[in-house]
Design an enzyme around this catalytic site. Sequence first.
Site, PDB file in Angstrom:
ATOM      1  N   SER A 133      63.939  60.780  22.739  1.00 39.89           N
ATOM      2  CA  SER A 133      65.172  60.640  21.974  1.00 39.89           C
ATOM      3  C   SER A 133      65.080  61.527  20.749  1.00 39.89           C
ATOM      4  O   SER A 133      63.972  61.907  20.324  1.00 39.89           O
ATOM      5  CB  SER A 133      65.368  59.182  21.549  1.00 39.89           C
ATOM      6  N   TYR A 146      62.976  50.778  18.014  1.00 44.31           N
ATOM      7  CA  TYR A 146      63.247  51.824  19.008  1.00 44.31           C
ATOM      8  C   TYR A 146      62.640  53.148  18.564  1.00 44.31           C
ATOM      9  O   TYR A 146      62.003  53.852  19.356  1.00 44.31           O
ATOM     10  CB  TYR A 146      64.758  51.950  19.194  1.00 44.31           C
TER      11      TYR A 146
END
Length: 281
Positions: A133, A146
Amino acid sequence: MTQTILITGCSTGLGKMTASHFAAQGWNVVATMRKPEPDLAAAYPDRVLVHALDVSDPRSIDAAIRAGIERFGALDAVVNNAGITMVSVFEATPTEAIRQIFETNVFGLMNVTRAVLPYLRQRKGGTIVNVSSGVGLVGVPLLSIYVASKQAVEGLSESLAYELESQNIRIKLVEPGAMRSTSFTSSGMAASAEAPVPDAYRAYFDHALQSMIDYPFASTEERSVVDAIFEAAADRSHRLRYVVGPDVEEYARLRWSTSEEQYQDGMGRLMGQTVWRDMAQ
């Protein structure tokens, strides 16, 4: 010779699109998910095998790998796509939720990678694509767990990229920006209900969440990410990172091309932190 790829997290969104794209390009695909949905194979019944795989269950991982090799005769590449997120204030995030995110995003990826390495070594080469990401490069508010999981994936992948060169196995990192069209984002928002916001954080939480909604960058198209995953899987060079999306391009520029002070100031503006910094002065 037709190549075979195993992809995790294919039930919806990016994983499902990625599986279909590889099949359309002539690859054999082992499309895996916790609860198999056979319709994924309808368009390419000769090229797509749908199989159960839970990244937290080593036995199901081994079973999916064996089934793919039995069906297609080989395994050339893997895409570690399965992942979950959560929007929360760290202080109020339940320990169980933290463990679940790491169990999927980090330990699950490790489980799949360790399981496929013997097969790739036996074939004297292969490629593992880890879908990371943009927050694997930077920290952002309300996504601390996350972010931590994806930065763990970044460090693991870079280290393995060196280590596995000795076995002719390539490690790739695809770093997508925010994809507002995916179910991934909505599930992350829904998961925030598991972590009620403390009163002391409410004003900040609302402001930071609104900054996410008013994101200053165009959303990253899923198709662009699928194309990057395909490029990474087919690329036999030693290139590690594949940045996708205008936001991640800016993150990378700030992270790698500016001073620490410029980086923090730039990210602070992007994340809407200037309000709180002004109040503190």
